[in-house]
Design a protein around this motif. Sequence first.
Motif, PDB file in Angstrom:
ATOM      1  N   ILE A   1       0.833  -1.206   0.000  1.00 36.95           N
ATOM      2  CA  ILE A   1       0.000   0.000   0.000  1.00 36.95           C
ATOM      3  C   ILE A   1       0.867   1.255   0.000  1.00 36.95           C
ATOM      4  O   ILE A   1       0.639   2.194  -0.778  1.00 36.95           O
ATOM      5  CB  ILE A   1      -0.956   0.004   1.208  1.00 36.95           C
ATOM      6  N   GLU A   2       1.871   1.294   0.854  1.00 35.50           N
ATOM      7  CA  GLU A   2       2.707   2.490   0.956  1.00 35.50           C
ATOM      8  C   GLU A   2       3.490   2.739  -0.331  1.00 35.50           C
ATOM      9  O   GLU A   2       3.577   3.878  -0.806  1.00 35.50           O
ATOM     10  CB  GLU A   2       3.662   2.369   2.146  1.00 35.50           C
ATOM     11  N   ILE A   3       4.069   1.681  -0.908  1.00 30.52           N
ATOM     12  CA  ILE A   3       4.845   1.837  -2.141  1.00 30.52           C
ATOM     13  C   ILE A   3       3.933   2.209  -3.302  1.00 30.52           C
ATOM     14  O   ILE A   3       4.259   3.086  -4.119  1.00 30.52           O
ATOM     15  CB  ILE A   3       5.621   0.545  -2.454  1.00 30.52           C
ATOM     16  N   GLU A   4       2.772   1.568  -3.382  1.00 32.22           N
ATOM     17  CA  GLU A   4       1.861   1.841  -4.491  1.00 32.22           C
ATOM     18  C   GLU A   4       1.333   3.273  -4.417  1.00 32.22           C
ATOM     19  O   GLU A   4       1.161   3.936  -5.443  1.00 32.22           O
ATOM     20  CB  GLU A   4       0.711   0.834  -4.498  1.00 32.22           C
ATOM     21  N   LYS A   5       1.077   3.762  -3.227  1.00 31.05           N
ATOM     22  CA  LYS A   5       0.615   5.152  -3.071  1.00 31.05           C
ATOM     23  C   LYS A   5       1.678   6.133  -3.561  1.00 31.05           C
ATOM     24  O   LYS A   5       1.368   7.111  -4.250  1.00 31.05           O
ATOM     25  CB  LYS A   5       0.254   5.428  -1.607  1.00 31.05           C
ATOM     26  N   LEU A   6       2.929   5.867  -3.205  1.00 29.57           N
ATOM     27  CA  LEU A   6       4.025   6.732  -3.644  1.00 29.57           C
ATOM     28  C   LEU A   6       4.172   6.696  -5.163  1.00 29.57           C
ATOM     29  O   LEU A   6       4.300   7.741  -5.815  1.00 29.57           O
ATOM     30  CB  LEU A   6       5.335   6.310  -2.980  1.00 29.57           C
ATOM     31  N   CYS A   7       4.154   5.484  -5.728  1.00 30.02           N
ATOM     32  CA  CYS A   7       4.301   5.339  -7.180  1.00 30.02           C
ATOM     33  C   CYS A   7       3.157   6.035  -7.914  1.00 30.02           C
ATOM     34  O   CYS A   7       3.376   6.707  -8.929  1.00 30.02           O
ATOM     35  CB  CYS A   7       4.328   3.866  -7.566  1.00 30.02           C
TER      36      CYS A   7
ATOM     37  N   HIS B   1       3.813  13.233 -12.941  1.00 27.94           N
ATOM     38  CA  HIS B   1       4.753  13.284 -14.057  1.00 27.94           C
ATOM     39  C   HIS B   1       4.276  12.589 -15.334  1.00 27.94           C
ATOM     40  O   HIS B   1       4.875  12.795 -16.392  1.00 27.94           O
ATOM     41  CB  HIS B   1       6.086  12.658 -13.629  1.00 27.94           C
ATOM     42  N   GLY B   2       3.226  11.781 -15.252  1.00 30.03           N
ATOM     43  CA  GLY B   2       2.779  11.047 -16.427  1.00 30.03           C
ATOM     44  C   GLY B   2       2.243  11.970 -17.520  1.00 30.03           C
ATOM     45  O   GLY B   2       1.559  12.951 -17.227  1.00 30.03           O
ATOM     46  N   ASP B   3       2.556  11.620 -18.787  1.00 29.97           N
ATOM     47  CA  ASP B   3       2.097  12.442 -19.913  1.00 29.97           C
ATOM     48  C   ASP B   3       0.857  11.828 -20.552  1.00 29.97           C
ATOM     49  O   ASP B   3       0.263  10.878 -20.021  1.00 29.97           O
ATOM     50  CB  ASP B   3       3.225  12.606 -20.937  1.00 29.97           C
ATOM     51  N   LEU B   4       0.459  12.358 -21.705  1.00 29.28           N
ATOM     52  CA  LEU B   4      -0.735  11.857 -22.383  1.00 29.28           C
ATOM     53  C   LEU B   4      -0.550  10.418 -22.859  1.00 29.28           C
ATOM     54  O   LEU B   4      -1.516   9.639 -22.881  1.00 29.28           O
ATOM     55  CB  LEU B   4      -1.082  12.766 -23.571  1.00 29.28           C
ATOM     56  N   ALA B   5       0.666  10.067 -23.229  1.00 31.07           N
ATOM     57  CA  ALA B   5       0.935   8.682 -23.647  1.00 31.07           C
ATOM     58  C   ALA B   5       0.710   7.730 -22.478  1.00 31.07           C
ATOM     59  O   ALA B   5       0.178   6.627 -22.650  1.00 31.07           O
ATOM     60  CB  ALA B   5       2.361   8.560 -24.176  1.00 31.07           C
TER      61      ALA B   5
ATOM     62  N   GLY C   1      -2.960   7.293 -21.994  1.00 26.62           N
ATOM     63  CA  GLY C   1      -3.485   6.387 -23.009  1.00 26.62           C
ATOM     64  C   GLY C   1      -3.209   4.933 -22.695  1.00 26.62           C
ATOM     65  O   GLY C   1      -4.066   4.062 -22.911  1.00 26.62           O
ATOM     66  N   SER C   2      -2.009   4.653 -22.155  1.00 33.97           N
ATOM     67  CA  SER C   2      -1.662   3.270 -21.817  1.00 33.97           C
ATOM     68  C   SER C   2      -2.521   2.747 -20.669  1.00 33.97           C
ATOM     69  O   SER C   2      -2.891   1.575 -20.641  1.00 33.97           O
ATOM     70  CB  SER C   2      -0.171   3.169 -21.462  1.00 33.97           C
ATOM     71  N   VAL C   3      -2.849   3.635 -19.719  1.00 36.47           N
ATOM     72  CA  VAL C   3      -3.712   3.241 -18.594  1.00 36.47           C
ATOM     73  C   VAL C   3      -5.119   2.935 -19.099  1.00 36.47           C
ATOM     74  O   VAL C   3      -5.729   1.924 -18.727  1.00 36.47           O
ATOM     75  CB  VAL C   3      -3.759   4.346 -17.515  1.00 36.47           C
ATOM     76  N   VAL C   4      -5.636   3.808 -19.961  1.00 39.05           N
ATOM     77  CA  VAL C   4      -6.975   3.592 -20.523  1.00 39.05           C
ATOM     78  C   VAL C   4      -7.027   2.296 -21.323  1.00 39.05           C
ATOM     79  O   VAL C   4      -7.977   1.513 -21.206  1.00 39.05           O
ATOM     80  CB  VAL C   4      -7.388   4.785 -21.419  1.00 39.05           C
ATOM     81  N   SER C   5      -6.003   2.051 -22.122  1.00 39.03           N
ATOM     82  CA  SER C   5      -5.954   0.839 -22.937  1.00 39.03           C
ATOM     83  C   SER C   5      -5.898  -0.417 -22.075  1.00 39.03           C
ATOM     84  O   SER C   5      -6.606  -1.399 -22.333  1.00 39.03           O
ATOM     85  CB  SER C   5      -4.724   0.891 -23.857  1.00 39.03           C
ATOM     86  N   ALA C   6      -5.054  -0.388 -21.031  1.00 45.56           N
ATOM     87  CA  ALA C   6      -4.930  -1.550 -20.143  1.00 45.56           C
ATOM     88  C   ALA C   6      -6.238  -1.806 -19.409  1.00 45.56           C
ATOM     89  O   ALA C   6      -6.655  -2.960 -19.231  1.00 45.56           O
ATOM     90  CB  ALA C   6      -3.792  -1.324 -19.145  1.00 45.56           C
ATOM     91  N   HIS C   7      -6.906  -0.735 -18.986  1.00 45.99           N
ATOM     92  CA  HIS C   7      -8.177  -0.899 -18.293  1.00 45.99           C
ATOM     93  C   HIS C   7      -9.250  -1.443 -19.229  1.00 45.99           C
ATOM     94  O   HIS C   7     -10.046  -2.308 -18.842  1.00 45.99           O
ATOM     95  CB  HIS C   7      -8.644   0.436 -17.710  1.00 45.99           C
ATOM     96  N   HIS C   8      -9.282  -0.954 -20.450  1.00 45.03           N
ATOM     97  CA  HIS C   8     -10.276  -1.420 -21.420  1.00 45.03           C
ATOM     98  C   HIS C   8     -10.158  -2.925 -21.634  1.00 45.03           C
ATOM     99  O   HIS C   8     -11.166  -3.642 -21.628  1.00 45.03           O
ATOM    100  CB  HIS C   8     -10.095  -0.689 -22.751  1.00 45.03           C
TER     101      HIS C   8
ATOM    102  N   ASP D   1      -0.955  -5.996 -16.058  1.00 44.56           N
ATOM    103  CA  ASP D   1      -0.690  -4.909 -17.001  1.00 44.56           C
ATOM    104  C   ASP D   1      -1.354  -3.611 -16.541  1.00 44.56           C
ATOM    105  O   ASP D   1      -0.772  -2.526 -16.658  1.00 44.56           O
ATOM    106  CB  ASP D   1      -1.211  -5.283 -18.391  1.00 44.56           C
ATOM    107  N   PHE D   2      -2.590  -3.714 -16.020  1.00 45.45           N
ATOM    108  CA  PHE D   2      -3.301  -2.513 -15.569  1.00 45.45           C
ATOM    109  C   PHE D   2      -2.601  -1.874 -14.375  1.00 45.45           C
ATOM    110  O   PHE D   2      -2.363  -0.652 -14.347  1.00 45.45           O
ATOM    111  CB  PHE D   2      -4.742  -2.861 -15.217  1.00 45.45           C
ATOM    112  N   HIS D   3      -2.252  -2.677 -13.384  1.00 42.51           N
ATOM    113  CA  HIS D   3      -1.591  -2.123 -12.204  1.00 42.51           C
ATOM    114  C   HIS D   3      -0.208  -1.574 -12.553  1.00 42.51           C
ATOM    115  O   HIS D   3       0.212  -0.552 -11.981  1.00 42.51           O
ATOM    116  CB  HIS D   3      -1.503  -3.180 -11.102  1.00 42.51           C
ATOM    117  N   ASN D   4       0.489  -2.216 -13.482  1.00 43.60           N
ATOM    118  CA  ASN D   4       1.779  -1.685 -13.918  1.00 43.60           C
ATOM    119  C   ASN D   4       1.603  -0.382 -14.700  1.00 43.60           C
ATOM    120  O   ASN D   4       2.400   0.540 -14.559  1.00 43.60           O
ATOM    121  CB  ASN D   4       2.509  -2.716 -14.773  1.00 43.60           C
ATOM    122  N   ALA D   5       0.547  -0.323 -15.514  1.00 45.67           N
ATOM    123  CA  ALA D   5       0.290   0.893 -16.294  1.00 45.67           C
ATOM    124  C   ALA D   5      -0.022   2.070 -15.374  1.00 45.67           C
ATOM    125  O   ALA D   5       0.386   3.212 -15.643  1.00 45.67           O
ATOM    126  CB  ALA D   5      -0.868   0.656 -17.265  1.00 45.67           C
TER     127      ALA D   5
END
Length: 229
Positions: A88-94, A101-105, A108-115, A141-145
């Motif tokens: 929980i602590e590491i995932e919250k930080l990440c 810092h994440g950009d539009l790309a 997009g990768s998060v949306v794609s993985a969730h879909h 893949d979703f949690h990594n995205a």
Amino acid sequence: MNEKTKGMSQTRQVFTELRAAIVGGRMLPGSKLNIAALADELDVSAGAVREGLAMLEAEALVVSEPARGYRVSPISETDLEELVKARIEIEKLCLAEAIRHGDLAWEGSVVSAHHRLSRLAERDAAMPSMLSAEWTASHADFHNALVAGCPNSWLLRMHQMLYQQSERYRQLSAPLSTQKRDVRAEHQALLDAVLNRDIQTAQTLIAEHLQTTGRVLLAALKANPPADK
């Protein structure tokens, strides 16, 4: 391929195949790992098996004991509780760093993985007590995205290690779990918070998501405690 390259390739093969078997629950906690037998089964050298096992020990997936050799790391209620807290602590930080810092790309990768994940059944149609291999891969893949936008490589390494450990408990507990939850709704809420760049809500949701998973796994573990090896 020279001998050094061949040896490195064999070591990576051992590491990859044994990690998949341990995380996937096919090698049970506490099981003895016979170097000669594994070398024969995987068609590699005994040296490659030893090196692969050392790499797995560094990831806390196997343990070595004097005069007893290697065994698959044991599981316990205490270990699971500590694992959930750390994750929980590491995932919250990440997640916070990814949102900053994440950009539009990355979005997009998060949306794609969730879909993709949202279109898959969690359970295997042929074996309803087991998790679907396709869902399992897409879930990872979703949690990594979600955290991929985090620029801190050390946090991401810890995230990956903790996820692998959690996945082992999930796979071992899946046949025993009877609790119902709306995982799809939890994932959708996480996606919405991330796309809204709402760090506080995203952190709250990921903590609740992991705590719920921990409670489900702990209940399954208490119902069927590991046998002493």
